[in-house]
Write an enzyme that holds these catalytic residues in place. Structure first.
Site, PDB file in Angstrom:
ATOM      1  N   CYS A 192       3.070   8.310   1.391  1.00  0.00           N
ATOM      2  CA  CYS A 192       3.526   7.386   2.430  1.00  0.00           C
ATOM      3  C   CYS A 192       3.785   6.051   1.740  1.00  0.00           C
ATOM      4  O   CYS A 192       2.886   5.484   1.132  1.00  0.00           O
ATOM      5  CB  CYS A 192       2.442   7.257   3.493  1.00  0.00           C
ATOM      6  SG  CYS A 192       2.804   6.005   4.729  1.00  0.00           S
ATOM      7  N   CYS A 215       4.413  -5.545  16.125  1.00  0.00           N
ATOM      8  CA  CYS A 215       3.739  -4.577  17.003  1.00  0.00           C
ATOM      9  C   CYS A 215       2.265  -4.968  17.137  1.00  0.00           C
ATOM     10  O   CYS A 215       1.604  -5.283  16.152  1.00  0.00           O
ATOM     11  CB  CYS A 215       3.868  -3.153  16.452  1.00  0.00           C
ATOM     12  SG  CYS A 215       5.574  -2.599  16.359  1.00  0.00           S
ATOM     13  N   ASN A 231      -5.586   3.613  15.260  1.00  0.00           N
ATOM     14  CA  ASN A 231      -6.568   3.154  14.289  1.00  0.00           C
ATOM     15  C   ASN A 231      -6.998   1.777  14.726  1.00  0.00           C
ATOM     16  O   ASN A 231      -6.154   0.884  14.844  1.00  0.00           O
ATOM     17  CB  ASN A 231      -5.909   3.031  12.902  1.00  0.00           C
ATOM     18  CG  ASN A 231      -6.078   4.283  12.100  1.00  0.00           C
ATOM     19  OD1 ASN A 231      -7.180   4.733  11.858  1.00  0.00           O
ATOM     20  ND2 ASN A 231      -4.955   4.837  11.673  1.00  0.00           N
ATOM     21  N   GLU A 241       0.819  -1.211   0.000  1.00  0.00           N
ATOM     22  CA  GLU A 241       0.000   0.000   0.000  1.00  0.00           C
ATOM     23  C   GLU A 241       0.852   1.259   0.000  1.00  0.00           C
ATOM     24  O   GLU A 241       1.951   1.270   0.555  1.00  0.00           O
ATOM     25  CB  GLU A 241      -0.840   0.046   1.289  1.00  0.00           C
ATOM     26  CG  GLU A 241      -1.836  -1.057   1.382  1.00  0.00           C
ATOM     27  CD  GLU A 241      -2.469  -1.132   2.760  1.00  0.00           C
ATOM     28  OE1 GLU A 241      -2.491  -0.115   3.488  1.00  0.00           O
ATOM     29  OE2 GLU A 241      -2.941  -2.230   3.111  1.00  0.00           O
ATOM     30  N   CYS A 301      -0.745  -3.189  15.118  1.00  0.00           N
ATOM     31  CA  CYS A 301      -0.518  -2.864  13.716  1.00  0.00           C
ATOM     32  C   CYS A 301      -1.001  -3.970  12.776  1.00  0.00           C
ATOM     33  O   CYS A 301      -0.702  -5.151  12.985  1.00  0.00           O
ATOM     34  CB  CYS A 301       0.980  -2.623  13.507  1.00  0.00           C
ATOM     35  SG  CYS A 301       1.386  -2.183  11.817  1.00  0.00           S
ATOM     36  N   CYS A 329      -2.001   1.629   8.196  1.00  0.00           N
ATOM     37  CA  CYS A 329      -1.153   0.772   7.353  1.00  0.00           C
ATOM     38  C   CYS A 329      -1.527  -0.684   7.441  1.00  0.00           C
ATOM     39  O   CYS A 329      -1.797  -1.232   8.472  1.00  0.00           O
ATOM     40  CB  CYS A 329       0.348   0.929   7.576  1.00  0.00           C
ATOM     41  SG  CYS A 329       0.985   1.434   9.097  1.00  0.00           S
ATOM     42  N   CYS A 332       5.498  -7.408   7.489  1.00  0.00           N
ATOM     43  CA  CYS A 332       6.468  -6.839   8.437  1.00  0.00           C
ATOM     44  C   CYS A 332       6.787  -7.886   9.494  1.00  0.00           C
ATOM     45  O   CYS A 332       5.889  -8.587   9.970  1.00  0.00           O
ATOM     46  CB  CYS A 332       5.877  -5.584   9.086  1.00  0.00           C
ATOM     47  SG  CYS A 332       7.012  -4.780  10.239  1.00  0.00           S
ATOM     48  N   SER A 351      10.532   6.251   9.378  1.00  0.00           N
ATOM     49  CA  SER A 351      10.009   5.881  10.689  1.00  0.00           C
ATOM     50  C   SER A 351      10.457   4.474  11.057  1.00  0.00           C
ATOM     51  O   SER A 351      10.393   3.564  10.249  1.00  0.00           O
ATOM     52  CB  SER A 351       8.474   5.948  10.636  1.00  0.00           C
ATOM     53  OG  SER A 351       7.925   5.557  11.872  1.00  0.00           O
ATOM     54  N   SER A 408       9.038   5.344  16.547  1.00  0.00           N
ATOM     55  CA  SER A 408       7.755   4.876  17.074  1.00  0.00           C
ATOM     56  C   SER A 408       7.980   4.448  18.519  1.00  0.00           C
ATOM     57  O   SER A 408       8.463   3.351  18.777  1.00  0.00           O
ATOM     58  CB  SER A 408       7.247   3.694  16.240  1.00  0.00           C
ATOM     59  OG  SER A 408       7.057   4.117  14.914  1.00  0.00           O
ATOM     60  N   LEU A 409       7.654   5.342  19.438  1.00  0.00           N
ATOM     61  CA  LEU A 409       7.977   5.088  20.847  1.00  0.00           C
ATOM     62  C   LEU A 409       6.798   4.414  21.555  1.00  0.00           C
ATOM     63  O   LEU A 409       6.925   3.332  22.087  1.00  0.00           O
ATOM     64  CB  LEU A 409       8.375   6.407  21.520  1.00  0.00           C
ATOM     65  CG  LEU A 409       9.019   6.313  22.885  1.00  0.00           C
ATOM     66  CD1 LEU A 409      10.271   5.457  22.860  1.00  0.00           C
ATOM     67  CD2 LEU A 409       9.365   7.720  23.414  1.00  0.00           C
ATOM     68  N   HIS A 410       5.670   5.074  21.585  1.00  0.00           N
ATOM     69  CA  HIS A 410       4.386   4.495  22.007  1.00  0.00           C
ATOM     70  C   HIS A 410       4.268   4.107  23.477  1.00  0.00           C
ATOM     71  O   HIS A 410       3.201   3.648  23.900  1.00  0.00           O
ATOM     72  CB  HIS A 410       3.997   3.276  21.164  1.00  0.00           C
ATOM     73  CG  HIS A 410       3.967   3.525  19.676  1.00  0.00           C
ATOM     74  ND1 HIS A 410       3.642   4.737  19.115  1.00  0.00           N
ATOM     75  CD2 HIS A 410       4.226   2.700  18.629  1.00  0.00           C
ATOM     76  CE1 HIS A 410       3.707   4.646  17.791  1.00  0.00           C
ATOM     77  NE2 HIS A 410       4.066   3.435  17.473  1.00  0.00           N
ATOM     78  N   GLU A 449       9.297  -2.452   8.007  1.00  0.00           N
ATOM     79  CA  GLU A 449      10.236  -1.743   8.888  1.00  0.00           C
ATOM     80  C   GLU A 449      11.462  -1.357   8.046  1.00  0.00           C
ATOM     81  O   GLU A 449      12.252  -2.230   7.654  1.00  0.00           O
ATOM     82  CB  GLU A 449      10.605  -2.668  10.066  1.00  0.00           C
ATOM     83  CG  GLU A 449      11.801  -2.223  10.879  1.00  0.00           C
ATOM     84  CD  GLU A 449      11.726  -0.780  11.360  1.00  0.00           C
ATOM     85  OE1 GLU A 449      10.696  -0.357  11.914  1.00  0.00           O
ATOM     86  OE2 GLU A 449      12.722  -0.049  11.143  1.00  0.00           O
TER      87      GLU A 449
HETATM   88  N1  SAH Z   1       7.922   0.082  10.893  1.00  0.00           N
HETATM   89  C1  SAH Z   1       7.979   1.502  10.979  1.00  0.00           C
HETATM   90  C2  SAH Z   1       7.120   2.249   9.978  1.00  0.00           C
HETATM   91  C3  SAH Z   1       5.751   1.737   9.683  1.00  0.00           C
HETATM   92  S1  SAH Z   1       4.425   2.064  10.769  1.00  0.00           S
HETATM   93  C4  SAH Z   1       7.658   1.950  12.389  1.00  0.00           C
HETATM   94  O1  SAH Z   1       7.289   1.124  13.212  1.00  0.00           O
HETATM   95  O2  SAH Z   1       7.830   3.128  12.683  1.00  0.00           O
HETATM   96  C5  SAH Z   1       4.191   3.807  10.795  1.00  0.00           C
HETATM   97  C6  SAH Z   1       3.619   4.303  12.108  1.00  0.00           C
HETATM   98  O3  SAH Z   1       2.244   3.908  12.272  1.00  0.00           O
HETATM   99  C7  SAH Z   1       4.368   3.774  13.310  1.00  0.00           C
HETATM  100  O4  SAH Z   1       4.535   4.796  14.241  1.00  0.00           O
HETATM  101  C8  SAH Z   1       3.411   2.710  13.816  1.00  0.00           C
HETATM  102  O5  SAH Z   1       3.676   2.401  15.150  1.00  0.00           O
HETATM  103  C9  SAH Z   1       2.078   3.377  13.558  1.00  0.00           C
HETATM  104  N2  SAH Z   1       0.929   2.469  13.552  1.00  0.00           N
HETATM  105  C10 SAH Z   1       0.870   1.188  13.156  1.00  0.00           C
HETATM  106  N3  SAH Z   1      -0.370   0.679  13.312  1.00  0.00           N
HETATM  107  C11 SAH Z   1      -1.114   1.669  13.824  1.00  0.00           C
HETATM  108  C12 SAH Z   1      -2.469   1.750  14.216  1.00  0.00           C
HETATM  109  N4  SAH Z   1      -3.304   0.720  14.106  1.00  0.00           N
HETATM  110  N5  SAH Z   1      -2.896   2.942  14.696  1.00  0.00           N
HETATM  111  C13 SAH Z   1      -2.056   4.001  14.795  1.00  0.00           C
HETATM  112  N6  SAH Z   1      -0.780   3.972  14.448  1.00  0.00           N
HETATM  113  C14 SAH Z   1      -0.291   2.818  13.977  1.00  0.00           C
END
Ligand code: SAH
Length: 357
Positions: A102, A113, A293, A89, A116, A336, A109, A188, A211-213, A157
């Site tokens: 994007c 996570c 999301n 995508e 995701c 994504c 991947c 990212s 992507s810290l979270h 990633e």
């Molecule tokens: N692998 C990389 C880039 C792809 S994801 C990374 O982890 O940064 C891009 C961003 O979207 C990342 O910050 C990821 O954590 C976030 N992301 C993934 N799924 C998501 C979701 N369901 N809701 C919100 N953000 C999400």
């Protein structure tokens, strides 16, 4: 077969020279290629040359398989089919500062996570440099508009496909290539720490997004398995090294998940963590807040806009900058991996149907 879209102009010239062709033919070929024009339509190249090239070069340009256009803000979500029928995508977004694409960097991947959609079926394969570049070329050709900003935040990633991503970065910024300025490119990562050091040494002046979270290891490990290998301290040490080496600011992504990481105490802990890690560096600290999301399979719940704004205010009061990301294309499944998932589901249902017939 040779993947010329993964090569720079000098390399294509060498290839043409080895075929006994002059350099200007290579320049013509590269010009077409950057516009996404197939070999058969490269009309100023002699037919005999085109036929010869067809036996030597591969065509890895992604093709538009499906396209969803948001009726709210015009965001376009592309499902691209690759040469081997895999799908990925890309999302085309219009901002005041220019069109942004994007892009994906892997098919699936491996990072796992928990929130995701991209990682649900694991990783299938790396994307070639040409397939990353090709997403931009194909989206420009389809939209008829120029893309001036690229974010590597789609499926995959980037730092797990390091060499191809670096080749892509060299090509995308090449004045003889797409010539997109590095300051308009963001990468990212979920935190593949050794590769952050490697990327710092490559010194592309791109923006790094982390992507810290979460702000403590227990919470982060519970949603991001990568944290068990490289914890928050190791990640932030790498970020400080990246900032000191490149002078480029880093932005932190923080996906707000209801009941997991979104309380006011979480906001204060995040602010303290980043300020401590970057004290004495003078680095400006920016946090991008994203309300998660919701993806059916993950069970993660989204909190309120007010909650997200409160979270941002706390960070701002602590001297950081923080914004709640506007959700573009919310009606086109823009999180994504979700469109790829639905395509895989449809394909397997179609297959089952055929098998049952
Ligand atoms: N692998 C990389 C880039 C792809 S994801 C990374 O982890 O940064 C891009 C961003 O979207 C990342 O910050 C990821 O954590 C976030 N992301 C993934 N799924 C998501 C979701 N369901 N809701 C919100 N953000 C999400």
């Amino acid at each position: 077969m040779i993947d010329t879209l993964s090569m720079n102009t000098a390399q294509v010239k060498e290839l043409f020279a080895s075929l006994g062709e002059p350099a200007f033919r290579a320049t013509q070929y590269v010009g077409w290629q950057l516009k996404g024009v197939p070999l058969s339509e490269m009309t100023n190249l002699p037919k005999s040359l085109r036929e010869r090239l067809a036996t030597v070069v591969t065509d890895t340009l992604p093709r538009v398989e499906r396209k969803l256009v948001s009726s709210i803000d015009g965001t376009v979500k592309y499902l691209f089919r690759l040469y081997d029928a895999e799908v990925i995508e890309s999302v085309f977004m219009r901002y005041k500062h220019g069109n942004t694409l994007c892009i994906s960097c892997e098919v699936g991947c491996p990072m796992g996570c928990r929130f995701c959609a991209s990682t649900l079926g694991g990783k299938v394969r790396d994307l070639l440099p040409s397939e990353m570049l090709g997403q931009i070329i194909a989206a420009e050709r389809d939209s008829g508009e120029r893309i001036s900003n690229v974010v590597m935040m789609g499926i995959g990633e980037p730092l797990d496909n390091f060499d191809n991503v670096c080749t892509f970065l060299r090509l995308v910024g090449d004045p003889e290539g797409l010539n997109i300025g590095y300051r308009h490119i963001s990468l990212s990562t979920c935190g593949v720490v050794p590769r952050i050091y490697d990327l710092a040494k490559e010194a592309f002046p791109i923006t790094l997004s982390i992507s810290l979270h979460a702000s403590d290891d227990e919470a982060r490990s519970s949603i991001m398995p990568v944290n068990r290998k490289w914890n928050i301290q190791a990640l932030l040490d790498a970020c400080v090294f990246y900032y000191k080496t490149t002078g480029r600011r880093i932005s932190f992504e923080y996906t707000l998940i209801a009941g997991k990481n979104d309380t006011e105490a979480d906001a204060r802990a995040l602010g303290r963590l980043l300020k401590d890690a970057f004290r004495d560096t003078g680095a400006p600290l920016h946090v991008n807040l994203i309300r998660v999301n919701e993806v059916v399979e993950t069970g993660m719940r989204q909190g309120t806009v007010e909650g997200a704004n409160r979270f941002a205010d706390i960070l701002c009061h602590m001297g950081l900058s923080a914004t709640v990301r506007r959700r573009l294309g919310s009606d086109v499944n823009a999180a994504c991996g979700q469109l790829r998932r639905s395509e895989i589901r449809e394909r397997s249902q179609a297959k089952e149907k055929v098998e049952h017939e």
